[in-house]
Design an enzyme around this catalytic site. Structure first.
Site, PDB file in Angstrom:
ATOM      1  CE  LYS A  66     -31.236  10.147 -11.423  1.00 42.89           C
ATOM      2  NZ  LYS A  66     -30.746   9.125 -12.335  1.00 42.89           N
TER       3      LYS A  66
ATOM      4  CG  LEU B 298     -33.010  -4.746 -13.538  1.00 40.93           C
ATOM      5  CD1 LEU B 298     -33.744  -3.702 -14.359  1.00 40.93           C
ATOM      6  CD2 LEU B 298     -32.728  -4.194 -12.161  1.00 40.93           C
TER       7      LEU B 298
ATOM      8  CD  GLU C  26     -35.881   0.762 -17.907  1.00 43.40           C
ATOM      9  OE1 GLU C  26     -36.786   1.417 -18.427  1.00 43.40           O
ATOM     10  OE2 GLU C  26     -34.669   0.982 -18.112  1.00 43.40           O
TER      11      GLU C  26
ATOM     12  CE  LYS D 266     -27.696  -7.070 -19.649  1.00 50.10           C
ATOM     13  NZ  LYS D 266     -29.064  -7.202 -19.225  1.00 50.10           N
TER      14      LYS D 266
ATOM     15  CG  PHE E  95     -38.543 -11.488 -25.398  1.00 46.99           C
ATOM     16  CD1 PHE E  95     -38.035 -10.237 -25.654  1.00 46.99           C
ATOM     17  CD2 PHE E  95     -38.751 -11.870 -24.079  1.00 46.99           C
ATOM     18  CE1 PHE E  95     -37.735  -9.369 -24.619  1.00 46.99           C
ATOM     19  CE2 PHE E  95     -38.458 -11.018 -23.037  1.00 46.99           C
ATOM     20  CZ  PHE E  95     -37.947  -9.757 -23.303  1.00 46.99           C
ATOM     21  CG  LEU E  96     -41.840 -16.248 -29.972  1.00 46.08           C
ATOM     22  CD1 LEU E  96     -42.450 -17.606 -30.293  1.00 46.08           C
ATOM     23  CD2 LEU E  96     -40.869 -15.856 -31.091  1.00 46.08           C
TER      24      LEU E  96
ATOM     25  CB  CYS F 257     -31.068  -2.783 -22.459  1.00 44.39           C
ATOM     26  SG  CYS F 257     -30.848  -2.192 -20.787  1.00 44.39           S
TER      27      CYS F 257
ATOM     28  CE  LYS G  82     -39.937  -2.878 -20.119  1.00 44.12           C
ATOM     29  NZ  LYS G  82     -39.467  -4.143 -19.632  1.00 44.12           N
TER      30      LYS G  82
HETATM   31  P1  NAD Z   1     -29.318   5.382 -15.823  1.00 39.52           P
HETATM   32  O1  NAD Z   1     -28.901   6.372 -16.836  1.00 39.52           O
HETATM   33  O2  NAD Z   1     -30.750   5.303 -15.412  1.00 39.52           O
HETATM   34  O3  NAD Z   1     -28.471   5.593 -14.492  1.00 39.52           O
HETATM   35  C1  NAD Z   1     -27.098   5.865 -14.463  1.00 39.52           C
HETATM   36  C2  NAD Z   1     -26.822   6.766 -13.268  1.00 39.52           C
HETATM   37  O4  NAD Z   1     -25.409   6.903 -13.113  1.00 39.52           O
HETATM   38  C3  NAD Z   1     -27.396   8.180 -13.424  1.00 39.52           C
HETATM   39  O5  NAD Z   1     -28.203   8.492 -12.312  1.00 39.52           O
HETATM   40  C4  NAD Z   1     -26.139   9.067 -13.495  1.00 39.52           C
HETATM   41  O6  NAD Z   1     -26.349  10.337 -12.910  1.00 39.52           O
HETATM   42  C5  NAD Z   1     -25.147   8.225 -12.696  1.00 39.52           C
HETATM   43  N1  NAD Z   1     -23.737   8.552 -12.950  1.00 39.52           N
HETATM   44  C6  NAD Z   1     -23.119   8.763 -14.129  1.00 39.52           C
HETATM   45  N2  NAD Z   1     -21.816   9.048 -13.928  1.00 39.52           N
HETATM   46  C7  NAD Z   1     -21.600   9.003 -12.599  1.00 39.52           C
HETATM   47  C8  NAD Z   1     -20.457   9.210 -11.774  1.00 39.52           C
HETATM   48  N3  NAD Z   1     -19.257   9.526 -12.306  1.00 39.52           N
HETATM   49  N4  NAD Z   1     -20.594   9.088 -10.452  1.00 39.52           N
HETATM   50  C9  NAD Z   1     -21.806   8.779  -9.913  1.00 39.52           C
HETATM   51  N5  NAD Z   1     -22.919   8.575 -10.635  1.00 39.52           N
HETATM   52  C10 NAD Z   1     -22.820   8.682 -11.968  1.00 39.52           C
HETATM   53  O7  NAD Z   1     -28.827   3.967 -16.387  1.00 39.52           O
HETATM   54  P2  NAD Z   1     -29.477   2.527 -16.119  1.00 39.52           P
HETATM   55  O8  NAD Z   1     -30.642   2.308 -17.007  1.00 39.52           O
HETATM   56  O9  NAD Z   1     -29.616   2.314 -14.653  1.00 39.52           O
HETATM   57  O10 NAD Z   1     -28.309   1.601 -16.670  1.00 39.52           O
HETATM   58  C11 NAD Z   1     -27.082   1.451 -15.982  1.00 39.52           C
HETATM   59  C12 NAD Z   1     -26.346   0.267 -16.571  1.00 39.52           C
HETATM   60  O11 NAD Z   1     -27.092  -0.934 -16.337  1.00 39.52           O
HETATM   61  C13 NAD Z   1     -26.137   0.340 -18.078  1.00 39.52           C
HETATM   62  O12 NAD Z   1     -24.905  -0.239 -18.391  1.00 39.52           O
HETATM   63  C14 NAD Z   1     -27.252  -0.515 -18.623  1.00 39.52           C
HETATM   64  O13 NAD Z   1     -26.940  -1.075 -19.876  1.00 39.52           O
HETATM   65  C15 NAD Z   1     -27.340  -1.603 -17.563  1.00 39.52           C
HETATM   66  N6  NAD Z   1     -28.644  -2.264 -17.480  1.00 39.52           N
HETATM   67  C16 NAD Z   1     -29.774  -1.521 -17.572  1.00 39.52           C
HETATM   68  C17 NAD Z   1     -31.002  -2.161 -17.459  1.00 39.52           C
HETATM   69  C18 NAD Z   1     -32.275  -1.361 -17.579  1.00 39.52           C
HETATM   70  O14 NAD Z   1     -33.332  -1.968 -17.741  1.00 39.52           O
HETATM   71  N7  NAD Z   1     -32.241  -0.037 -17.481  1.00 39.52           N
HETATM   72  C19 NAD Z   1     -31.066  -3.545 -17.253  1.00 39.52           C
HETATM   73  C20 NAD Z   1     -29.884  -4.255 -17.130  1.00 39.52           C
HETATM   74  C21 NAD Z   1     -28.662  -3.603 -17.252  1.00 39.52           C
END
Ligand code: NAD
Length: 471
Positions: free
Chosen positions: A39, A156, A158, A227, A272-273, A283, A343
């Protein structure tokens, strides 16, 4: 106040990468860390590993100047004033969040700290995670004078992640010391003081210089709960309208009219309705489960959250049964499936209801021709190979000679189908819509048998009305 802050973002996924790009756009210096070497290589070479509007442009603008990508966490921490943790917090077997990625990162941070840092939880984590981060740092011998821990949850969505980040409904900062709060205020000051919105190239959105983003300071525990409670509440809204949809359908009411009539009440609101196949994604399912687990640990009865999940799961059965009722038998039927992502506007397939429905239909013997504008590659990698599954390069190709078309994801492209062309492509003019993207009257005018969620179905005269009621 908006001077540049050096920030390290650990985890370059949907949240970390967007946060990094947006912080750079605000004027800060960012080092983005990930332990996935492939990545990081992609990012360094100019690639963008996720599908997200505006992200490629922001990364192209700041890559190599304000944003750097590395696998070297220690060096990144060393160079930064604030360290944002944005790694995954998936659902563990008990329903609790699996915090092992967070702990691994905190242990690494502990080994790298030699001067004061503000460590920020950006990942969604259960209440008291801030306390655990503090403990882990202490266990590794890091003195309290060298760090503060702040909860700064991310809201945020997606698909609109960059706009959401730059035009947030609120920025929540849960912290116990003025020093840490001050740094977070500095980081977000381009948004909270409104300067970002006066820039000619700023993304348009709900915030403006006159109405800049709001920053709410709370305790760390309150921020963590905000959250989880927010996501659980949104999931609740979806399950509520789906439960009402099933009731509406059983009495020949129309859930779209019911939702409009409810949503016009400002206390309820339209968002969300949307009745449909239910929520999925990385999430809501895990956050509802984790929040429920937290309540259980405290001996509290929050059974409502279990019911939210149950209704959501049952929606997939509701849809499956509609397909079966419209087609009578499934073995050997060819079905076009529109949508693989959880979605529209994203390539994220985690916990996607579409994938679940597709797998059930394949298990029942149907052949699926699937199409998604962005999520095909990811879906191909996780769906078990089957001679009953093929991927089409357009929605019309998927529909070619199909016994019915299924709409599983709310992509805008699927709401704007050329209906005469679709009619020519399909073997039978049957559309089963799990996202209510069409008005039943319009589908009737075009001669389709149209089945959706929470609304009376319309039938093509020649097809006749399926006797679903007697099955
Ligand atoms: P994701 O899986 O897309 O990304 C996580 C990243 O962390 C990956 O690229 C992974 O390789 C990296 N990673 C894991 N262990 C690591 C380490 N030891 N060192 C360095 N990098 C490491 O996850 P995401 O969707 O971005 O979600 C991350 C957090 O944010 C979660 O807790 C999620 O609940 C929260 N969140 C997500 C969203 C969403 O829409 N995706 C929205 C709000 C909050």
């Amino acid at each position: 106040m908006s001077e540049s802050v050096s920030i390290c973002v650990i985890g370059s996924g949907y949240v970390g990468l967007v946060a990094a790009a947006c912080f750079a756009e605000m004027g800060h210096q960012i080092v983005c860390v990930d332990n996935d070497e492939a990545k990081v290589k992609t990012l360094r070479e100019g690639g963008v590993p996720i599908y997200e509007q505006h992200l490629p442009e922001l990364l192209a603008k700041h890559r190599g100047t304000r944003i750097q990508f590395t696998t070297n966490l220690a060096e990144a921490v060393h160079r930064s004033e604030a360290v944002f943790i944005a790694v995954g917090t998936p659902q563990g077997q008990t329903g609790a969040a699996d915090l092992s990625y967070v702990e691994a990162v905190v242990s690494e941070i502990a080994r790298a700290i030699s001067s004061y840092k503000v460590i920020v939880e950006k990942s969604t984590v259960p209440v008291y995670t801030n306390e655990w981060i503090r403990r882990v740092l202490h266990r590794h011998g890091v003195g309290s004078n060298l760090f503060d821990v702040v909860s700064n949850p991310e809201f945020l969505r997606e698909g609109t992640a960059v706009s959401d980040f730059m035009h947030p409904d609120r920025i929540v900062v849960g912290a116990g010391t003025e020093r840490a709060i001050e740094l977070l205020r500095r980081i977000y000051s381009p948004l909270t003081e409104g300067k970002y919105y006066t820039r000619p190239e700023s993304l348009p959105g709900a915030c403006s210089a006159a109405q800049p983003a709001k920053l709410l300071v709370t305790s760390a525990q309150s921020a963590e709960i905000i959250k989880h409670a927010s996501n659980a509440f949104l999931a609740l809204k979806i399950s509520f309208i789906n439960a009402v949809a099933n009731l509406a359908e059983s009495v020949d009411a129309d859930i779209e009219d019911v939702a409009a009539g409810m949503g016009l009440d400002k206390r309820i609101g339209m968002k969300f309705l949307r009745a449909g196949l239910g929520y999925g994604g990385s999430c809501f399912p895990k956050d509802v489960a984790a929040f429920h687990w937290v309540a259980q640990q405290k001996g509290l009865n929050f059974q409502l959250l279990e019911e939210v999940r149950r209704i959501n799961d049952a929606q997939r059965d509701v849809f499956f049964n509609k397909v079966r009722a419209a087609l009578w038998t499934l073995r050997g039927k060819r079905l076009a499936a529109l949508g693989l992502a959880f979605k529209g506007d994203t390539d994220d397939i985690r916990e996607s209801p579409a994938l679940d429905v597709i797998q059930r239909l394949i298990a029942a013997g149907a052949h699926i021709a699937a199409y998604d504008p962005a999520a095909m590659e990811r879906a191909r990698a996780v769906l078990p190979a089957s001679e009953n599954l093929s991927f089409a390069s357009s929605l019309y190709e998927a529909a070619e000679d199909a016994d019915a078309l299924l709409i599983l994801t709310d992509w805008a492209e699927f709401a704007n189908i050329d209906l005469p062309r679709l009619d020519r492509a399909l073997r039978f003019p049957i559309v089963i819509d799990g996202r209510n993207l069409y008005a039943p009257e319009k589908m009737a005018e075009h001669g389709f048998t149209y089945v959706s969620i929470g609304r009376p179905a319309t039938y093509n005269e020649q097809q006749g009305k399926p006797k679903s009621a007697i099955l």
